[in-house]
Write a protein that holds these residues in place. Structure first.
Motif, mmCIF file in Angstrom:
data_model
loop_
_atom_site.group_PDB
_atom_site.id
_atom_site.type_symbol
_atom_site.label_atom_id
_atom_site.label_comp_id
_atom_site.label_asym_id
_atom_site.label_seq_id
_atom_site.Cartn_x
_atom_site.Cartn_y
_atom_site.Cartn_z
ATOM 1 N N TYR A 224 0.851 -1.194 0.000
ATOM 2 C CA TYR A 224 0.000 0.000 0.000
ATOM 3 C C TYR A 224 0.885 1.241 0.000
ATOM 4 O O TYR A 224 1.347 1.689 1.039
ATOM 5 C CB TYR A 224 -0.957 -0.021 1.205
ATOM 6 N N HIS A 225 1.135 1.759 -1.207
ATOM 7 C CA HIS A 225 2.013 2.922 -1.353
ATOM 8 C C HIS A 225 1.384 4.174 -0.737
ATOM 9 O O HIS A 225 2.090 5.111 -0.395
ATOM 10 C CB HIS A 225 2.328 3.152 -2.836
ATOM 11 N N GLY A 226 0.054 4.169 -0.603
ATOM 12 C CA GLY A 226 -0.635 5.316 -0.006
ATOM 13 C C GLY A 226 -0.604 5.310 1.508
ATOM 14 O O GLY A 226 -1.107 6.231 2.144
ATOM 15 N N GLY A 227 -0.045 4.241 2.109
ATOM 16 C CA GLY A 227 0.164 4.220 3.556
ATOM 17 C C GLY A 227 -1.082 3.910 4.367
ATOM 18 O O GLY A 227 -2.009 3.225 3.921
ATOM 19 N N THR A 228 -1.111 4.444 5.575
ATOM 20 C CA THR A 228 -2.108 4.076 6.582
ATOM 21 C C THR A 228 -3.542 4.405 6.169
ATOM 22 O O THR A 228 -4.451 3.611 6.385
ATOM 23 C CB THR A 228 -1.740 4.743 7.924
ATOM 24 N N GLY A 229 -3.761 5.566 5.581
ATOM 25 C CA GLY A 229 -5.110 5.935 5.163
ATOM 26 C C GLY A 229 -5.677 4.944 4.158
ATOM 27 O O GLY A 229 -6.849 4.539 4.237
ATOM 28 N N GLU A 230 -4.839 4.526 3.223
ATOM 29 C CA GLU A 230 -5.266 3.561 2.209
ATOM 30 C C GLU A 230 -5.531 2.187 2.834
ATOM 31 O O GLU A 230 -6.486 1.493 2.463
ATOM 32 C CB GLU A 230 -4.182 3.468 1.127
ATOM 33 N N MET A 231 -4.703 1.806 3.808
ATOM 34 C CA MET A 231 -4.906 0.510 4.477
ATOM 35 C C MET A 231 -6.157 0.505 5.348
ATOM 36 O O MET A 231 -6.858 -0.507 5.432
ATOM 37 C CB MET A 231 -3.673 0.154 5.306
ATOM 38 N N ASN A 232 -6.446 1.622 6.003
ATOM 39 C CA ASN A 232 -7.685 1.709 6.785
ATOM 40 C C ASN A 232 -8.896 1.457 5.893
ATOM 41 O O ASN A 232 -9.824 0.736 6.263
ATOM 42 C CB ASN A 232 -7.808 3.083 7.448
ATOM 43 N N LYS A 233 -8.876 2.045 4.713
ATOM 44 C CA LYS A 233 -9.970 1.850 3.754
ATOM 45 C C LYS A 233 -10.065 0.372 3.355
ATOM 46 O O LYS A 233 -11.166 -0.184 3.246
ATOM 47 C CB LYS A 233 -9.714 2.735 2.529
ATOM 48 N N ALA A 234 -8.919 -0.270 3.140
ATOM 49 C CA ALA A 234 -8.895 -1.680 2.734
ATOM 50 C C ALA A 234 -9.384 -2.603 3.854
ATOM 51 O O ALA A 234 -10.052 -3.613 3.595
ATOM 52 C CB ALA A 234 -7.483 -2.065 2.301
ATOM 53 N N LEU A 235 -9.054 -2.267 5.103
ATOM 54 C CA LEU A 235 -9.564 -3.048 6.240
ATOM 55 C C LEU A 235 -11.078 -2.905 6.347
ATOM 56 O O LEU A 235 -11.798 -3.884 6.542
ATOM 57 C CB LEU A 235 -8.915 -2.579 7.549
#
Length: 286
Positions: free
Chosen positions: A38-49
């Motif tokens: 996830y190159h977009g970091g934490t914000g992108e991972m929160n969305k994926a979770l």
């Protein structure tokens, strides 16, 4: 074979996951662990979770705590990196800004709202006694490549990101680092969707045991500094400095640390309320 999706940033902190995957250690336990960058970091991972795109994430402490309080159906199951993250504060190499005081009130490039680059801008502002309403402005740039374009094309003025990841960009004369801002807590945790925890706790335990064994021995892996330097295109001396500053964890995050993070986020108006430890943390039965 049980399929499990996990996300993380493609950075040196997560090399232990790559090594255990390469060695087939999860497959040996009948687990098909699939890593997603996830190159977009934490914000992108929160969305994926939230969407169920991934079951697990290696994610910034402050970002996942904020998002769980905001409704992300996940829990922190352990600390992954015990030491703070050292955020470099960067400007374009030809920027007029030279000091922290110079960037007060200017435009901070952030990967997305709720990301580490967003939340740590508040920490930096607090550290320097800025007015949080007046002195913080944000431009969303999605990822590191977006930050390079944003700063060089004057769409934003400064960018906060892990200093060793951005060091090659500084060395290449694209960014100039004007200061550092360490996170005031352990930087990375492992977060897991509630649904996955409820239905797959035994699988989760095996995954954690495997990666924890590797992180416990990580620094003693032969030529690990050279491996990191080659894989992540870092200078060897920078990798050696980073290794000397970084400690991994194999333990659940304690109540005192969780309380400290919430206290600071609440004081900065980043979270609307503080919640009970059990709403944020699940301790996997060992």
């Amino acid at each position: 074979m049980k399929k499990v999706n996990i996300g993380g940033v493609p950075e040196h902190f997560n090399l232990a996951w790559y090594l255990t995957l390469k060695n087939g250690e999860y497959k040996d336990q009948d687990i098909n662990l699939r890593w997603h960058d996830y190159h977009g970091g934490t914000g992108e991972m929160n969305k994926a979770l939230r969407s169920g795109e991934i079951d697990m994430a290696v994610i910034l402490t402050e970002g996942i705590i904020k998002d769980i309080i905001d409704g992300n159906p996940s829990k922190i199951v352990q600390t992954f990196v015990e030491t703070p993250l050292i955020w470099g504060i960067h400007v374009a190499t030809d920027s007029k800004f030279k000091t922290i005081e110079d960037i007060k009130g200017s435009r901070a490039a952030i990967s997305r709202y709720g990301s580490g680059s967003h939340l740590m801008a508040y920490i930096n502002a607090k550290n320097n006694d800025w007015d949080l309403q007046e002195d913080l402005n944000f431009e969303v740039i999605k990822n590191l490549d977006g930050a390079i374009r944003g700063l060089t094309e004057d769409k934003a003025d400064y960018f906060m990101w892990e200093k060793f990841t951005t060091k090659p960009i500084v060395d290449d004369g694209i960014f100039r680092r004007i200061a550092n801002c360490p996170s005031p807590w352990p930087c990375f945790v492992i977060a897991v969707r509630d649904e996955f925890i409820e239905n797959n706790e035994d699988t989760l335990k095996i995954i954690l045991d495997i990666v924890n064994q590797t992180t416990a021995e990580f620094k003693s892996i032969p030529s690990i500094d050279k491996t990191i330097a080659n894989r992540y295109e870092q200078e060897l001396e920078d990798v050696q400095e980073w290794l000397s500053l970084t400690e991994w964890s194999q333990n659940v995050m304690d109540k005192k640390t969780i309380a400290n993070v919430q206290e600071q986020l609440f004081d900065l108006n980043i979270i609307p309320k503080k919640v009970d430890y059990t709403e944020l943390v699940h301790e996997v039965k060992r």
